[in-house]
Write a protein that holds these residues in place. Structure first.
Motif, PDB file in Angstrom:
ATOM      1  N   SER A  46       0.817  -1.211   0.000  1.00 19.64           N
ATOM      2  CA  SER A  46       0.000   0.000   0.000  1.00 19.64           C
ATOM      3  C   SER A  46       0.852   1.264   0.000  1.00 19.64           C
ATOM      4  CB  SER A  46      -0.932   0.009   1.210  1.00 19.64           C
ATOM      5  OG  SER A  46      -0.222   0.214   2.424  1.00 19.64           O
ATOM      6  N   ASP A  49       4.411   1.722  -5.432  1.00 16.70           N
ATOM      7  CA  ASP A  49       3.857   1.740  -6.784  1.00 16.70           C
ATOM      8  C   ASP A  49       4.145   0.365  -7.378  1.00 16.70           C
ATOM      9  OD1 ASP A  49       2.943   2.259  -9.297  1.00 16.70           O
ATOM     10  OD2 ASP A  49       4.581   3.593  -9.873  1.00 16.70           O
ATOM     11  N   ASN A  63      -0.313   6.821  -2.324  1.00 21.47           N
ATOM     12  CA  ASN A  63      -1.534   6.085  -2.684  1.00 21.47           C
ATOM     13  C   ASN A  63      -2.720   6.560  -1.856  1.00 21.47           C
ATOM     14  OD1 ASN A  63      -0.554   4.366  -4.720  1.00 21.47           O
ATOM     15  ND2 ASN A  63       0.299   2.952  -3.203  1.00 21.47           N
ATOM     16  N   TYR A  64      -2.516   6.801  -0.571  1.00 23.16           N
ATOM     17  CA  TYR A  64      -3.585   7.259   0.305  1.00 23.16           C
ATOM     18  C   TYR A  64      -3.992   8.694  -0.039  1.00 23.16           C
ATOM     19  CZ  TYR A  64      -2.495   3.135   3.105  1.00 23.16           C
ATOM     20  OH  TYR A  64      -2.300   1.846   3.533  1.00 23.16           O
ATOM     21  N   ARG A  66      -3.655  10.086  -2.946  1.00 20.95           N
ATOM     22  CA  ARG A  66      -4.323   9.989  -4.254  1.00 20.95           C
ATOM     23  C   ARG A  66      -5.798   9.624  -4.098  1.00 20.95           C
ATOM     24  NH1 ARG A  66      -2.885   5.056  -8.403  1.00 20.95           N
ATOM     25  NH2 ARG A  66      -4.709   5.251  -9.768  1.00 20.95           N
ATOM     26  N   ASP A 268      -3.229  -2.127 -10.749  1.00 22.67           N
ATOM     27  CA  ASP A 268      -2.700  -1.098  -9.849  1.00 22.67           C
ATOM     28  C   ASP A 268      -2.718  -1.664  -8.429  1.00 22.67           C
ATOM     29  OD1 ASP A 268      -1.747   1.226  -8.852  1.00 22.67           O
ATOM     30  OD2 ASP A 268      -3.381   2.494  -9.593  1.00 22.67           O
ATOM     31  N   TYR A 271      -2.087   0.635  -5.216  1.00 23.58           N
ATOM     32  CA  TYR A 271      -3.216   1.506  -4.909  1.00 23.58           C
ATOM     33  C   TYR A 271      -4.384   0.710  -4.346  1.00 23.58           C
ATOM     34  CZ  TYR A 271      -6.739   5.156  -5.551  1.00 23.58           C
ATOM     35  OH  TYR A 271      -7.722   6.092  -5.341  1.00 23.58           O
ATOM     36  N   ALA A 274      -3.888   0.009  -0.758  1.00 20.40           N
ATOM     37  CA  ALA A 274      -4.190   1.199   0.040  1.00 20.40           C
ATOM     38  C   ALA A 274      -5.699   1.342   0.228  1.00 20.40           C
ATOM     39  CB  ALA A 274      -3.618   2.439  -0.635  1.00 20.40           C
TER      40      ALA A 274
END
Length: 305
Positions: A46, A49, A63-64, A66, A268, A271, A274
């Motif tokens: 998480s 990438d 990620n969070y 985003r 992904d 992501y 996350a």
């Protein structure tokens, strides 16, 4: 003599512990391999990438960030899931309690009725039942044919209408009330009958008996069922995936279905991990809130310190 007895007891205790751990080993192995390790790995991913094809690259909290600042679909899926939970859970619990109270009376063939009412909870979450549900509410399904026969012609099926599609998913969830019903039924049998006898002597009306005796005595069970159903509600996936695939126009896009798409459609993975931990946090917040508020509405027979 005492020392020898102590040594013997220690020996037997050690053997008992070894036997216990041997018995527990399959569960421990499964827990570590299927739950603990994947959890640790997903926490790490998480913060990376990672697209399943390349080596994961550590990116910190991006990620969070985003999810909360860039991803509009995240809020859409979250809104759909919140709507699903807030409507489904009260309806399912109310219906389960109603059926449990009916089954709490003495009737012939009561065991058969209990089994029949529990069956939807066993098979309700399966792919096969979701496919049947999709056919029932589709353009050529039984429900559409019935509505047309009653003069309520529908140009678009209930599953193709953004205003009704989620309602069909919720209806299927309410139909799976069997497990909550059995828990309520067990709790109803634990309520002392003397309380009802006293109420009858005092001439209390049925609704008064329900609100002053049955409901307060059931609050610990309601609390338990409420937590279970909220957790299950936030995890809804199969119905949304099989029946509508999140459509139309993402009106039934559940949070877990969106998470699944990010992982296995867009690859992904970082992501999606996350997103998974954001869901864990949301469920944790709801659960903590219920535990913090239980003293104001949950009545335990033995009391709480």
């Amino acid at each position: 003599m005492k020392q020898s007895n102590t040594i013997i007891k220690t020996h037997y205790k050690r053997e008992d512990n070894i036997a216990a751990y041997l018995m527990l080993s399959p569960w421990i192995f499964g827990f570590v391999l299927m739950w603990l390790l994947p959890m640790i790995i997903s926490i790490y991913y998480s913060f990376t990438d990672f697209n399943l094809l390349n080596e994961p690259t550590f990116i910190g909290l991006k990620n969070y960030i985003r999810a909360f600042t860039e991803d509009k679909t995240f809020y859409k899926a979250l809104g759909v899931t919140f709507t699903y939970v807030l409507i489904l859970v009260p309806l399912r619990l109310a219906f389960a309690l109603f059926i449990a109270m009916l089954l709490n009376k003495k009737h012939k063939g009561l065991g058969i009725y209990r089994t029949l009412y529990y069956v939807p909870s066993i098979i309700g979450g399966s792919i096969a039942v979701s496919v049947v549900w999709k056919q029932m509410f589709g353009n050529q399904g039984v429900i559409m044919s019935l509505l047309n026969a009653l003069g309520m012609e529908q140009k678009v099926s209930l599953l193709g209408n953004t205003n009704t599609a989620l309602g069909v998913i919720i209806l299927m969830g309410v139909w799976q009330f069997g497990s909550s019903m059995l828990i309520f039924l067990s709790a109803l049998k634990q309520i002392p009958y003397s309380l009802y006898e006293s109420a009858m002597v005092d001439g209390a009306k049925p609704w008064k008996v329900f609100s002053k005796i049955t409901l307060p005595m059931l609050t610990p069970t309601i609390f338990f069922n409420l937590i279970l159903q909220i957790i299950n509600g936030f995890r809804v996936f199969t119905e949304s995936y099989v029946i509508t695939d999140g459509g139309p126009l993402d009106s039934t896009l559940s949070y877990v279905l969106y998470l699944y798409r990010r992982a296995f459609t867009f690859f992904d993975m970082g992501y999606s991990c996350a997103l998974a931990w954001i869901l864990v946090a949301i469920i944790g917040i709801f659960t903590l809130f219920l535990f913090k508020t239980q003293n104001s509405w949950v009545h335990y027979e033995a009391g709480r310190e």
